[in-house]
Design a protein around this motif. Structure first.
Motif, short mmCIF file in Angstrom:
data_model
loop_
_atom_site.label_atom_id
_atom_site.label_comp_id
_atom_site.label_asym_id
_atom_site.label_seq_id
_atom_site.Cartn_x
_atom_site.Cartn_y
_atom_site.Cartn_z
N ARG A 139 0.83 -1.20 0.00
CA ARG A 139 0.00 0.00 0.00
C ARG A 139 0.88 1.27 0.00
NH1 ARG A 139 -5.21 -0.43 1.30
NH2 ARG A 139 -4.95 -2.25 2.63
N ALA A 188 3.97 1.50 -1.11
CA ALA A 188 4.65 1.61 -2.40
C ALA A 188 3.72 2.22 -3.44
CB ALA A 188 5.14 0.24 -2.87
N LEU A 189 2.43 1.84 -3.40
CA LEU A 189 1.46 2.42 -4.33
C LEU A 189 1.25 3.89 -4.02
CD1 LEU A 189 -1.04 -0.54 -4.48
CD2 LEU A 189 0.07 0.50 -6.45
N THR A 245 4.16 6.07 -5.38
CA THR A 245 4.36 6.27 -6.82
C THR A 245 3.90 7.66 -7.22
OG1 THR A 245 2.23 5.26 -7.38
CG2 THR A 245 4.18 3.84 -7.49
N ALA A 246 3.03 8.27 -6.42
CA ALA A 246 2.59 9.63 -6.74
C ALA A 246 3.67 10.65 -6.38
CB ALA A 246 1.31 9.96 -5.98
N ARG A 247 4.67 10.23 -5.62
CA ARG A 247 5.66 11.18 -5.10
C ARG A 247 7.06 10.85 -5.56
NH1 ARG A 247 2.61 9.40 -1.26
NH2 ARG A 247 1.14 10.76 -0.16
N ASP A 255 8.00 7.92 -7.57
CA ASP A 255 8.18 6.58 -8.13
C ASP A 255 9.11 5.67 -7.35
OD1 ASP A 255 8.25 7.79 -11.53
OD2 ASP A 255 6.93 8.19 -9.86
N GLY A 292 7.30 2.51 -6.03
CA GLY A 292 6.77 1.87 -7.24
C GLY A 292 7.87 1.29 -8.08
N LEU A 296 8.98 -1.83 -6.43
CA LEU A 296 7.97 -2.87 -6.56
C LEU A 296 7.95 -3.44 -7.97
CD1 LEU A 296 5.65 -4.43 -5.37
CD2 LEU A 296 4.15 -2.52 -5.86
N GLN A 297 8.14 -2.53 -8.94
CA GLN A 297 8.07 -2.95 -10.33
C GLN A 297 9.10 -4.03 -10.63
OE1 GLN A 297 7.80 0.37 -12.99
NE2 GLN A 297 8.33 -0.86 -14.75
N ARG A 327 -5.99 5.76 -6.98
CA ARG A 327 -5.00 5.78 -5.90
C ARG A 327 -5.69 6.06 -4.56
NH1 ARG A 327 0.19 6.29 -7.13
NH2 ARG A 327 -0.14 7.44 -9.05
N LEU A 367 -7.56 3.01 -3.34
CA LEU A 367 -6.63 2.03 -2.76
C LEU A 367 -6.19 2.48 -1.37
CD1 LEU A 367 -4.59 1.18 -5.94
CD2 LEU A 367 -5.78 -0.47 -4.52
N HIS A 427 -2.05 -2.25 -12.14
CA HIS A 427 -0.59 -2.37 -12.14
C HIS A 427 0.00 -1.47 -13.23
CE1 HIS A 427 3.44 -4.01 -12.64
NE2 HIS A 427 3.30 -4.63 -11.49
N LEU A 453 -0.69 2.45 -12.12
CA LEU A 453 -0.07 2.99 -10.91
C LEU A 453 1.40 2.61 -10.77
CD1 LEU A 453 -2.85 2.66 -8.18
CD2 LEU A 453 -2.39 4.52 -9.75
N LEU A 454 1.78 1.42 -11.20
CA LEU A 454 3.17 1.00 -10.97
C LEU A 454 4.05 1.21 -12.19
CD1 LEU A 454 2.47 -2.07 -8.72
CD2 LEU A 454 3.39 0.15 -8.06
N GLU A 455 3.56 0.78 -13.37
CA GLU A 455 4.35 1.04 -14.58
C GLU A 455 4.17 2.50 -15.00
OE1 GLU A 455 3.74 -2.32 -17.51
OE2 GLU A 455 2.40 -2.94 -15.90
N GLN A 456 3.10 3.13 -14.54
CA GLN A 456 2.77 4.50 -14.91
C GLN A 456 2.78 4.69 -16.43
OE1 GLN A 456 5.22 6.90 -12.11
NE2 GLN A 456 3.36 6.83 -10.90
#
Lengths: 195, 195
Positions: free
Chosen positions: A109, A111-112, A115-117, A119, A122, A125-126, B109, B112, B166, B169-172
């Motif tokens: 959670r 890490a998700l 990603t807004a701040r 990456d 994220g 995690l990727q 986001r 979540l 995914h 949010l993660l690969e963007q």
């Protein structure tokens, strides 16, 4: 010559600092979530000088990224089981096991959220389904004639990971056992070469 | 008989209040994220009395859930295209289009993030692939002999949704075009009956 006792005598140092801090990040996230995370609280929990933490991980985003990378290193490369379905299960199972743990959910959670701040979480995690694991798994399957031409290895693995994230964070149910077997069936049939 | 002008003359009322507030929630989330969201800011942006907002949506979690439900209602039931692959694409495409929009990403986001605080946003989001759509799509496929026995309709749809989450949010990266076709191929082959 013996000087006066250092104020931080008995505190963890070096590699021990790293593992103590990362364990503290996971524990703090499980307790308070990303919004409650602070470098100060992590330092106190790890019994490490605040400045030692700031020097290495200047922000809480950096702490989340490091904790995520620490866990991902535990996965390593996925083993060669001799079949595409077996390799997919061997890759997905440790990710699912992690996502089934309270500190794993909290870290996912966070890490998700990060990603807004920038990456950081994220990006870490990727790597779970990234490059190395995905392509070596695909290479082995291609050599056995099991890989359907045109399927992107990353897309295949990220479909597994995305479904585990949905299961854990949105359905809030365990991503293991029969559910995981069902998911691996879907993805395996989805990416295997036509018989 | 005409009284003095009301202080809230010209402000949106009734159904207009709802759509003004939900549009304001999406816009605020896209600007500030969930952490910056407040009932006060939403009320100001929607030009609605703060108390009207609090009466209907007492928390920011409730605002996120309502905004998510508002968007999901736009999807409605997935159309009968005459084939399983077509139905899967018709169900996934509007979700992918939403996830490709900045306010869609922000809302996703936030949903979540709020699953940690009482499941409101998550519960709303879950309906995206839930009950109605998933089971009617599966019923149609079963009637055509296209559905592989033993596949759980929810698991099939949530695999699509999880991969889109995914990707976004993660690969963007954008979850549309060739990427979406590739995903639908994987899931379609994964859940179709053996030829």
């Amino acid at each position: 010559m013996t000087g006066p006792p250092r104020r931080d005598a008995g505190r963890p140092r070096g590699a021990t600092v790293v593992s103590a801090v990362l364990a503290a990040v996971r524990a703090e996230l499980a307790e308070t979530g990303f919004e409650g995370l602070s470098v100060e609280r992590v330092a106190r929990r790890a019994e490490v000088n605040k400045t030692s933490v700031y020097r290495r991980w200047p922000t809480r985003e950096a702490l989340v990224a490091a904790a995520m990378e620490g866990l991902l290193e535990e996965f390593g490369d996925s083993p060669d089981t001799g079949s595409l379905r077996g390799d997919l299960l061997a890759l997905a199972a440790p990710i699912a096991d992690l996502a089934a743990r309270p500190d794993g959910v909290a870290l996912l959670r966070a890490a998700l959220a990060t990603t807004a701040r920038g990456d950081l979480g994220g990006a870490a995690l990727q790597r779970a389904g990234d490059g190395h694991s995905a392509s070596s798994l695909a290479e082995r399957a291609r050599a056995r004639g099991e890989w359907r031409p045109g399927v992107d290895p990353q897309q295949a693995i990220f479909t597994l990971v995305g479904a585990i994230i949905h299961r854990t964070l949105l359905e809030q149910a365990g991503p293991t056992g029969e559910w995981l077997e069902g998911l691996v069936d879907i993805v395996h049939r989805g990416i295997r070469a036509d018989p």
